[in-house]
Design an enzyme around this catalytic site. Structure first.
Site, PDB file in Angstrom:
ATOM      1  CG  HIS A 273      -1.708   1.254   1.377  1.00 50.00           C
ATOM      2  ND1 HIS A 273      -2.653   1.682   0.470  1.00 50.00           N
ATOM      3  CD2 HIS A 273      -1.668   2.200   2.348  1.00 50.00           C
ATOM      4  CE1 HIS A 273      -3.165   2.836   0.883  1.00 50.00           C
ATOM      5  NE2 HIS A 273      -2.576   3.166   2.014  1.00 50.00           N
TER       6      HIS A 273
ATOM      7  CG  ASP B 169      -0.187   0.114  -4.625  1.00 49.23           C
ATOM      8  OD1 ASP B 169       0.699  -0.202  -5.440  1.00 49.23           O
ATOM      9  OD2 ASP B 169      -1.071  -0.680  -4.237  1.00 49.23           O
TER      10      ASP B 169
END
Length: 112
Positions: free
Chosen positions: A81, A84
């Site tokens: 995450h 990202d």
């Protein structure tokens, strides 16, 4: 085999998310200032965004270098995450730089 501690990876992941998030906040503030024709303040905010995204990217890169050196990096959805988020904000920064240029072209002559 040497491995990165999961708690250390979680902390690093949160630092990447924090600094990328700070960069996002600065870049959107910068676009707002540009839309108000305050290009000097916009430029200052873009510099702050750049500093924050550099900090986030450095943390991510150091982690990936460890893996390249043979140090095991445990699977972590949080680190995924964080990566990202970092890449998304980097793209947003590039787009917002172009939007600021447009504001400068259409409104720059009124600001001097």
């Amino acid at each position: 085999m040497e491995a990165v501690d999961r708690d250390a990876l979680n902390l690093l992941s949160m630092q990447v998310i924090l600094h990328a998030g700070n960069a996002r906040d600065y870049v959107f503030q910068a676009v707002g200032k540009a839309s108000d024709r305050d290009f000097s303040e916009s430029e200052d905010l873009m510099k702050l965004a750049s500093q924050e995204i550099t900090r986030a990217h450095k943390s991510q890169t150091e982690t990936l270098q460890k893996e390249a050196e043979g140090i095991t990096i445990p699977y972590s959805p949080l680190f995924g995450h964080a990566q990202d988020t970092l890449m998304t904000v980097m793209s947003e920064i590039n787009l917002m730089k172009e939007i600021i240029k447009i504001y400068q072209k259409i409104g720059g002559e009124q600001n001097g």
